[in-house]
Design a protein around this motif. Sequence first.
Motif, PDB file in Angstrom:
ATOM      1  N   MET A  92       0.846  -1.169   0.000  1.00 23.59           N
ATOM      2  CA  MET A  92       0.000   0.000   0.000  1.00 23.59           C
ATOM      3  C   MET A  92       0.892   1.233   0.000  1.00 23.59           C
ATOM      4  SD  MET A  92      -3.160   1.021   2.515  1.00 23.59           S
ATOM      5  CE  MET A  92      -4.196  -0.216   1.795  1.00 23.59           C
ATOM      6  N   ASP A  93       0.473   2.247  -0.748  1.00 21.94           N
ATOM      7  CA  ASP A  93       1.256   3.482  -0.790  1.00 21.94           C
ATOM      8  C   ASP A  93       0.596   4.565   0.066  1.00 21.94           C
ATOM      9  OD1 ASP A  93      -0.837   4.641  -2.271  1.00 21.94           O
ATOM     10  OD2 ASP A  93       0.166   4.329  -4.189  1.00 21.94           O
ATOM     11  N   SER A  94       1.193   5.736   0.078  1.00 21.02           N
ATOM     12  CA  SER A  94       0.708   6.812   0.947  1.00 21.02           C
ATOM     13  C   SER A  94      -0.699   7.278   0.574  1.00 21.02           C
ATOM     14  CB  SER A  94       1.674   7.994   0.916  1.00 21.02           C
ATOM     15  OG  SER A  94       1.753   8.543  -0.383  1.00 21.02           O
ATOM     16  N   ILE A  95      -0.994   7.323  -0.710  1.00 23.20           N
ATOM     17  CA  ILE A  95      -2.318   7.777  -1.149  1.00 23.20           C
ATOM     18  C   ILE A  95      -3.397   6.789  -0.723  1.00 23.20           C
ATOM     19  CG2 ILE A  95      -3.756   8.247  -3.174  1.00 23.20           C
ATOM     20  CD1 ILE A  95      -1.200   9.462  -4.449  1.00 23.20           C
ATOM     21  N   GLU A  96      -3.145   5.509  -0.954  1.00 25.38           N
ATOM     22  CA  GLU A  96      -4.120   4.489  -0.551  1.00 25.38           C
ATOM     23  C   GLU A  96      -4.320   4.479   0.960  1.00 25.38           C
ATOM     24  OE1 GLU A  96      -3.609   0.910  -3.737  1.00 25.38           O
ATOM     25  OE2 GLU A  96      -1.903   1.342  -2.424  1.00 25.38           O
ATOM     26  N   SER A  97      -3.234   4.556   1.700  1.00 24.43           N
ATOM     27  CA  SER A  97      -3.312   4.571   3.156  1.00 24.43           C
ATOM     28  C   SER A  97      -4.103   5.783   3.643  1.00 24.43           C
ATOM     29  CB  SER A  97      -1.910   4.572   3.762  1.00 24.43           C
ATOM     30  OG  SER A  97      -1.978   4.534   5.161  1.00 24.43           O
ATOM     31  N   ALA A  98      -3.855   6.931   3.061  1.00 28.68           N
ATOM     32  CA  ALA A  98      -4.576   8.145   3.451  1.00 28.68           C
ATOM     33  C   ALA A  98      -6.073   8.019   3.181  1.00 28.68           C
ATOM     34  CB  ALA A  98      -3.999   9.357   2.718  1.00 28.68           C
TER      35      ALA A  98
END
Length: 98
Positions: free
Chosen positions: A1-7
């Motif tokens: 998971m990347d930062s955008i998905e996590s956010a």
Amino acid sequence: MDSIESAKVLKELGHPERLRVFQELSDVGLEGITVGELRDRLKLNGSTLSNYLSNLVAVNLVVQVREGKSIRCTANYDTFDAAFDYIRRNCGKCPATY
């Protein structure tokens, strides 16, 4: 998971009522619950619950499966875990393990 998905996942869980929906699905466990049963447990009107579920499904926190005329909802723990694992790994001052 990347930062955008996590956010996106954290944003959806940051709303108290959507968090309550996810908590109820978590309490039910892997067998899930129908939308009607969830509505009755949470005492929400259908359109409000539908909106909350739509947001949670959009970020893959909830999985829905049609069963005849009903829809069964299940919490997706993999997405939940991945979002928080991303935070643990990428926040500079967080300990490496929990």
